[in-house]
Structure formats: structure tokens, C-alpha cells
Design a protein around this motif. Structure first.
Motif, short mmCIF file in Angstrom:
data_model
loop_
_atom_site.label_atom_id
_atom_site.label_comp_id
_atom_site.label_asym_id
_atom_site.label_seq_id
_atom_site.Cartn_x
_atom_site.Cartn_y
_atom_site.Cartn_z
N LEU A 136 9.33 14.16 -3.23
CA LEU A 136 7.96 13.67 -3.09
C LEU A 136 6.98 14.83 -3.21
O LEU A 136 7.14 15.86 -2.52
CB LEU A 136 7.81 13.00 -1.72
CG LEU A 136 6.55 12.15 -1.54
CD1 LEU A 136 6.70 10.82 -2.28
CD2 LEU A 136 6.26 11.89 -0.07
N LEU A 188 0.84 -1.20 0.00
CA LEU A 188 0.00 0.00 0.00
C LEU A 188 0.87 1.25 0.00
O LEU A 188 0.67 2.19 -0.78
CB LEU A 188 -0.89 -0.04 1.26
CG LEU A 188 -1.61 1.24 1.68
CD1 LEU A 188 -2.58 1.69 0.61
CD2 LEU A 188 -2.34 1.02 3.01
N PHE A 189 1.88 1.24 0.88
CA PHE A 189 2.77 2.40 1.01
C PHE A 189 3.47 2.70 -0.32
O PHE A 189 3.51 3.85 -0.77
CB PHE A 189 3.82 2.13 2.10
CG PHE A 189 4.87 3.19 2.19
CD1 PHE A 189 4.64 4.37 2.87
CD2 PHE A 189 6.10 3.03 1.54
CE1 PHE A 189 5.61 5.37 2.93
CE2 PHE A 189 7.06 4.02 1.59
CZ PHE A 189 6.82 5.19 2.28
N GLU A 190 3.98 1.65 -0.96
CA GLU A 190 4.71 1.86 -2.22
C GLU A 190 3.81 2.40 -3.32
O GLU A 190 4.22 3.24 -4.12
CB GLU A 190 5.37 0.55 -2.67
CG GLU A 190 6.55 0.17 -1.80
CD GLU A 190 7.03 -1.24 -2.04
OE1 GLU A 190 8.25 -1.46 -1.99
OE2 GLU A 190 6.18 -2.15 -2.25
N LYS A 191 2.56 1.91 -3.35
CA LYS A 191 1.63 2.39 -4.39
C LYS A 191 1.43 3.90 -4.26
O LYS A 191 1.47 4.63 -5.25
CB LYS A 191 0.28 1.67 -4.27
CG LYS A 191 0.30 0.23 -4.77
CD LYS A 191 -1.06 -0.43 -4.62
CE LYS A 191 -1.00 -1.89 -5.07
NZ LYS A 191 -2.28 -2.59 -4.87
N VAL A 192 1.22 4.36 -3.03
CA VAL A 192 0.95 5.79 -2.83
C VAL A 192 2.23 6.60 -3.01
O VAL A 192 2.25 7.63 -3.69
CB VAL A 192 0.33 6.04 -1.43
CG1 VAL A 192 0.05 7.53 -1.23
CG2 VAL A 192 -0.96 5.23 -1.26
N TRP A 193 3.33 6.13 -2.41
CA TRP A 193 4.61 6.86 -2.50
C TRP A 193 5.04 7.00 -3.96
O TRP A 193 5.34 8.11 -4.43
CB TRP A 193 5.66 6.11 -1.67
CG TRP A 193 7.03 6.74 -1.65
CD1 TRP A 193 7.98 6.66 -2.63
CD2 TRP A 193 7.61 7.54 -0.61
NE1 TRP A 193 9.12 7.34 -2.26
CE2 TRP A 193 8.92 7.88 -1.02
CE3 TRP A 193 7.16 7.97 0.65
CZ2 TRP A 193 9.77 8.65 -0.23
CZ3 TRP A 193 8.02 8.74 1.44
CH2 TRP A 193 9.30 9.08 1.00
N ASP A 194 5.08 5.87 -4.67
CA ASP A 194 5.57 5.88 -6.06
C ASP A 194 4.75 6.83 -6.94
O ASP A 194 5.29 7.40 -7.89
CB ASP A 194 5.54 4.46 -6.65
CG ASP A 194 6.60 3.57 -5.99
OD1 ASP A 194 7.47 4.12 -5.29
OD2 ASP A 194 6.54 2.34 -6.18
N ALA A 195 3.46 6.96 -6.62
CA ALA A 195 2.60 7.84 -7.43
C ALA A 195 2.92 9.32 -7.18
O ALA A 195 2.36 10.19 -7.84
CB ALA A 195 1.14 7.57 -7.12
N HIS A 196 3.79 9.60 -6.23
CA HIS A 196 4.10 10.99 -5.88
C HIS A 196 5.56 11.37 -6.07
O HIS A 196 5.97 12.46 -5.69
CB HIS A 196 3.68 11.28 -4.43
CG HIS A 196 2.20 11.31 -4.24
ND1 HIS A 196 1.45 10.18 -4.05
CD2 HIS A 196 1.32 12.33 -4.23
CE1 HIS A 196 0.17 10.50 -3.93
NE2 HIS A 196 0.06 11.80 -4.04
N VAL A 197 6.37 10.46 -6.62
CA VAL A 197 7.79 10.77 -6.80
C VAL A 197 7.98 11.64 -8.05
O VAL A 197 7.64 11.24 -9.15
CB VAL A 197 8.63 9.47 -6.91
CG1 VAL A 197 10.09 9.81 -7.24
CG2 VAL A 197 8.56 8.69 -5.60
#
Lengths: 195, 109, 354
Positions: free
Chosen positions: B25, B5-14
Motif C-alpha cells: 500500500l 468508501l474504504f475500497e475506493k481509497v485502498w484500491d487507489a493505493h495498491v
């Protein structure tokens, strides 16, 4: 942000573990709206009695110890995210903190203010505390470009880790905002791609 | 390999990656309050820059406010100053300020 | 508090604030965390932050909670197991049936205290409970926009083959009403446990210092300990659900004479809601001081402080030395435990009423 490249100074020893940011600067002193002046309340409740007279046995009240390097026990800076902790150390004149472990947010806050946290192994930290005890005026040399810390009296040297980007910032006095402002176009492109 | 879950949200904001591993971010919402913001607004003033996305910034005063007689000005001078500073900064930089309910603006302007 | 109420907080977002308890918003499946003032300036100036990526941890709590055990007890239990530094360097995902069964308010309480383990933040995968909470709020997407957003939000969960750097599993049945006895949130015990002994290793000196500050000893139980103050509030436990639970419990009862009890809603909206439901009247009749909204006695920064040496059962999140005022002794607990303590004037097991 002020540059920091090379530094030679005597040290202030604080051989206490788990020093939290509420002790570095208590919440009741967070009411200023500038970054200056926090130094006078650095370690307030350890430094002064409740009637504002100095506690003679606290290290900052001992004139034998002076300098811009603070040497502290492990897990320095844990607790609240208040950047005021870094500001109060900086305002007091500290430029380098040496410990064997730093709390994550404090470390970031310190680097953003030109205050260098140096993580060393326990043995080196113990050795440094001993050398300061032998001679309070012992000089320690810090080189940011070489990422080394050296005790003059014994010649002992340790290298320390530093993110390459953060190293560049310290040496040149850049901060993250300078960098982020320089990639404004990329940020705008990202925003555009999201719409 | 799947993502957390964390990676999905984080990666969408890099937005970008920096040599050495740090990442830029993107922040969707920035909440600010009176204790940790005055020096940041001063920083903008010193650099002569504006708030980049005032519509993504939301301010409130909570840490200093008394829980009695909120319709009256805060008695303690430093607490009051810090809250007043937030009101000023929000006005100057075009950031929306939400009071905790007390008519903060009415009390100080 | 106000982010979720206004519908500003939505799944899949990144949210920051110069407050370490920003992690509360993680309950919605957002990445939310506290930042320093230089970072506040970065975001004001560029809407971006320069960060190193944290490691990934998942904490699973499965099974049925006992009656009288709340989300606050779950998180105090987890912190007591992992210690106050156990999450340092990680971003946590909370999962498992006991977490999924919680309301949004309960999930916010859990995520709120992630920082008390040293973690950057904590989050929970959004589900129907999340969507229902967000829908219809002032800043939430409307109509087909909402449906579109919901379709995206529904993809926000950890894939089966996703890898975590660390993972823990707990059973909900093992969790009892929790209390802290020391000066960091990791120093917690279940209501029937005795305060442990720490000896031999490096931690001994600071453990003793903490107990000395609290006026407690190893081997003591907290059950039956007299209390001077009860504080129900803070960003951890001051939502309408908390106030309803407390009001329901204290209705027709009276706060003990030795206790100074205060309820502080987390926002004006909660306060208004409580008043429209008549909760303020129930609380006031029971002898609670029903205050206006704010951070209040959680951090010793405003006028609400606990006097030196006095014990306060508090629904807040930090029991550091001096946190609720110089010399104040804080015992963290759930809103139900705090309410029962206020009535009896000493620490009781809430389950005896149920």
C-alpha cells in the motif's frame, strides 16, 4: 532480522488472558532510543514491587521455568501498537509465543522482529499448560518449514497457520523492508502514474 | 458490484500484490513522533539508506512534552533525550519537524 | 492534531503514524491507522507498507442527538455495544444522519476511538462540511487545484450496492451522556444505568479484577460519585470546539474545592486560538489549570499523572490500569460531562443544566 527455522526449548507458562501491551511493557519504559534492553522491564509491574524487589510468585521470578517459548492465555498483546512489547519479549530471550488468540497489531509487530506467534486451539493450549505443570522442563519443538508444534513428552503435534510470504521471511531472516526495497521500481512507477 | 468508501481509497493505493494475499500500500503522508521513531531511523542508518520521501514525512514531538514551562528544557532526562533524538534525526534525514508550538529547536540547539 | 490544522490531511489519502490514534484522520475520508516501529521504518525507507486487507464494517447512527449529548458519547456508546474487541480485523465506516450532522471536530473524536474496539481504523465519507474545513488551510490545494481535488473527493462514498462484512444500526435518541466504569473503553454505561453484573462465563474474573481496581461494584451508579481530578485534553477531545463548549459552560462558575481540574489544548494553534477568544481567562477564573499543548495526562508518560487510587473524569481515550499513572482510576466522558463534574465535584448529568 534473525532467522528462525527450528526450535526446541522448555516453556515459560503464563496462563492469563487478555494480556495487554501496557502490562508487557508500561509506557514509562518507552523512552529508550534503541531496541535493546527492554527485556529487563518485561512485565515490569507484575514482576517487581514498586520498590524494585522481585515479586516471588510471578513466573519469571521462578527459576524452575526457563526457555525461549512463552505459553500464554488467549488475546495476548491487545491494546497499544507499541512494538516495544515485541522487543521486550525478544530481548528477554523469547523466540516463540504460543496462545489461542493474538491481537492483530501485536502479531504483525512480532513477525517483523523474528518473534513467532503460534495460534493453537484451546484444547492443545490447555494440554500444553498441563504438561508444563507436570514437568517444567518438558520440551516443545517448533518447525517453521513444516508449520508444526510438537510436545516431546506426549508426542502431540499441531500444525499452525502462517502467511506464505511471512514464512519465507522467518526462514531466511528477511524483513518487509528488504522486500519493499526490492520492488523500488514498481513503487516509482506507481508514483509516476499518479502524477 | 459497487465499492465501499474504504475500497475506493485502498484500491487507489495498491502498488503490488504478494503471493499469499498481502498487498503493498502506498502511503501519502507519514507522521512521526519521538516515541516510536528513533529505532526506525537507526534502522535506516544501519542499512545506509535515506528517507525515501522526506517531503511526505512530517514530524512532531508530543508524547513526552510537559504542559508547563515549554520554553525551558524538559526536566526529565530520558524524555528530553527522546525529543532531542527526534530533532537530530529530522536534521540528519531532512524531515520537517513541527513543534507543538514550543521552539523545540531553539531549546536544544 | 496538527495534520488537519495544517490542511495536510485531505480526503482520499492514506496516512500512517506510529500511534494507534492516527485513525482520527479518518474523519476526512482518509485511510489512516497506527503502525509499529518496523513499519515506520518501512515507510521511511520506501513510502510503502506490506499489509493484509482488513474486513469491512459499517456503523450507522441515525436520528437526532439529545441536547448535551456529544460525539464522544456516540463513540463511547458504540464501543460499549460492540465491546473492546468487537472491531478486531475490521476497518470501520461511520455513516447515518447523526454522523453527517457532526462538525469535523466531532467526526475526529469518533474516528479517533476506532482502535478502542480493536479496529484498524475508522472513516467517514467526505462532504461539504469536510471540503469547507480543508479549503484555505496552509497545505490544502488552492484555486482550480482545489476544485479538481474536490471533484475527486466528491466520488468518495460507499456505493448503494457496496457490500460490508458486518453492519450495525443505532438510533441517536437512545444515546445518553456516557461514562466508563472499568479498565477498558468497552466497559461503558449511560449516565442513568447501573454497573452491570458479569457472571458464569470466562470473563467473570477479569470483570471483577477491573471493578476491584476501580473501587466500584456491580449495581452501583456513577451519578453522584465524588471525583478528585478532571482532565480535559488528549487527541480525542482537545480541539477548539471542545474548549469553547467547556468555557461556555463553566463561565461564571467555580471548580469544586475537592477537584484538581486541568485543560490541555491539543496543539499550540488551538491554544493560541483559545487565548485570542479569551477562553483561557474564563477557564482560569473558573479554577481550571490552563496548560500548554501536549499528550499530557492521557498516558502517564510525561509529568502529568493522576495519583494512585484517585478518580479522574477524563476526556481521553483509554482507561487501562495505570494508564494515567500507576493506580490511577480513569472514567472516560465527554468534555461537557467533565466540565460539569469539575464544577460539582461529583459526577452529574449534564442535561440538568440544559
Amino acid at each position: 532480522m534473525e532467522k528462525i527455522e527450528l526450535l526446541k526449548s522448555s516453556c515459560i507458562p503464563l496462563p492469563i488472558e487478555d494480556v495487554d501491551t501496557d502490562q508487557i511493557i508500561p509506557a514509562r519504559f518507552l523512552k529508550a532510543t534503541t531496541k535493546e534492553g527492554f527485556g529487563q522491564n518485561l512485565f515490569r509491574d507484575w514482576r517487581y514491587h514498586s520498590n524494585d524487589t522481585p515479586k516471588e510468585d510471578f513466573i519469571l521470578n521462578n527459576s524452575i521455568y526457563s526457555g525461549s517459548i512463552l505459553v500464554a492465555g488467549k488475546n495476548f498483546g491487545c491494546g497499544s501498537s507499541r512494538e516495544h512489547a515485541a522487543w521486550s519479549l525478544y530481548d528477554f530471550g523469547i523466540r516463540v509465543v504460543i496462545s489461542s488468540f493474538f491481537a492483530d497489531i501485536f502479531q504483525g509487530n512480532a513477525l517483523n522482529n523474528g518473534l513467532l506467534p503460534i495460534t493453537v486451539d484451546d484444547a492443545f493450549l490447555d494440554h500444553l499448560f498441563q504438561e508444563i505443570e507436570k514437568d517444567p522442563r518438558v520440551q516443545v519443538e517448533v518447525s517453521v518449514p513444516d508449520q508444526t508444534v510438537r510436545i516431546s513428552s506426549t508426542g502431540q503435534v499441531r500444525s499452525f497457520d502462517l502467511d506464505p510470504y511471512k514464512k519465507l521471511c522467518l526462514i531466511n531472516g528477511y524483513d518487509d523492508i528488504d522486500y519493499l526495497l526490492s520492488i523500488k521500481e514498481k513503487i516509482e512507477q506507481f508514483e509516476f502514474s499518479k502524477i | 458490484m459497487g465499492k465501499t468508501l474504504f475500497e475506493k481509497v485502498w484500491d487507489a493505493h495498491v502498488v503490488d500484490r504478494v503471493d499469499g494475499g498481502m498487498e503493498v500500500l502506498y502511503i501519502d503522508k507519514h507522521l512521526i513522533h519521538e516515541v516510536t521513531s528513533p529505532q526506525a531511523f537507526q534502522g535506516l542508518r544501519d542499512r545506509q539508506i535515506a528517507v525515501a520521501r522526506p517531503q511526505k514525512t512530517l514530524a512532531t514531538a508530543d508524547h513526552n512534552v510537559p504542559t508547563k514551562d515549554q520554553h525551558l528544557p524538559i526536566k526529565e532526562a530520558l524524555s528530553r533525550l527522546q525529543v532531542e533524538k527526534l530533532v537530530e534525526n529530522c536534521d540528519e534525514f531532512g524531515v520537517t519537524l513541527y513543534g507543538l508550538g514550543a521552539p523545540i529547536r531553539a531549546s536544544y540547539t | 492534531m496538527i495534520g488537519p490544522e495544517l490542511g495536510v490531511t485531505q480526503p482520499g489519502m492514506t496516512i500512517v503514524c506510529g500511534d494507534s490514534h492516527t485513525s482520527t484522520h479518518g474523519a476526512f475520508g482518509t485511510i489512516a491507522f497506527g503502525i509499529g516501529t518496523s513499519q515506520v521504518e518501512q515507510v521511511l525507507a520506501t513510502q510503502c507498507l506490506l499489509l493484509s486487507r482488513p474486513k469491512k464494517m459499517r456503523i450507522n447512527v441515525d436520528g437526532e442527538l439529545q441536547k448535551g449529548v456529544l460525539s464522544k458519547d456516540i463513540i463511547l456508546y458504540i464501543i460499549s455495544q460492540l465491546t473492546a474487541a468487537g472491531g478486531t480485523g475490521y476497518f470501520i465506516e461511520y455513516a447515518g444522519s447523526a454522523i453527517r450532522n457532526l462538525s469535523m471536530e466531532g467526526r475526529m473524536t469518533i474516528c479517533n476511538m476506532s482502535i478502542e474496539m480493536g479496529a484498524r481504523g475508522g472513516m467517514i465519507a467526505p462532504d461539504q462540511i469536510t471540503f469547507d474545513y480543508v479549503e484555505g488551510r496552509e497545505f490544502a490545494p488552492k484555486g482550480t487545484d482545489f476544485d479538481q481535488a474536490k471533484a475527486y473527493w466528491s466520488t468518495l462514498y460507499s456505493d448503494n450496492d457496496a457490500v460490508f462484512d458486518k453492519e450495525y444500526h443505532y438510533r441517536a435518541e437512545e444515546i445518553e451522556p456516557m461514562l466508563t466504569y472499568g479498565t477498558n473503553p468497552g466497559m461503558g454505561i449511560r449516565i442513568n444505568d447501573a454497573i452491570p453484573t458479569v457472571s458464569g462465563d470466562q470473563g467473570e474474573a477479569s470483570f471483577k479484577k477491573a471493578l476491584n481496581y476501580m473501587g466500584l461494584s456491580s449495581g452501583d451508579k456513577l451519578l453522584g460519585h465524588p471525583i478528585d481530578y478532571v482532565f480535559i485534553g488528549s487527541c480525542t477531545n482537545s480541539r477548539i470546539e471542545d474548549l469553547r463548549l467547556v468555557a461556555e459552560f463553566v463561565k461564571g462558575k467555580k471548580v469544586a474545592e475537592n477537584v484538581n481540574a486541568m485543560v490541555v489544548p491539543g496543539s499550540q494553534q488551538v491554544r493560541n486560538q483559545a487565548r485570542s477568544e479569551g477562553l483561557d481567562q474564563i477557564l482560569t477564573e473558573a479554577g481550571f489549570d490552563f496548560r500548554e499543548a501536549g499528550c499530557s495526562a492521557c498516558l502517564g508518560m510525561n509529568e502529568d499523572k493522576v495519583p494512585s487510587g484517585q478518580y479522574c473524569v477524563s476526556t481521553s481515550n483509554r482507561n487501562f490500569e495505570g494508564r494515567q499513572g500507576p493506580g490511577a482510576r480513569t472514567i472516560l466522558a465527554s468534555p461537557l460531562m467533565a466540565a460539569a463534574t469539575a464544577i460539582e465535584g461529583k459526577i452529574v448529568d449534564i442535561r440538568k443544566y440544559l
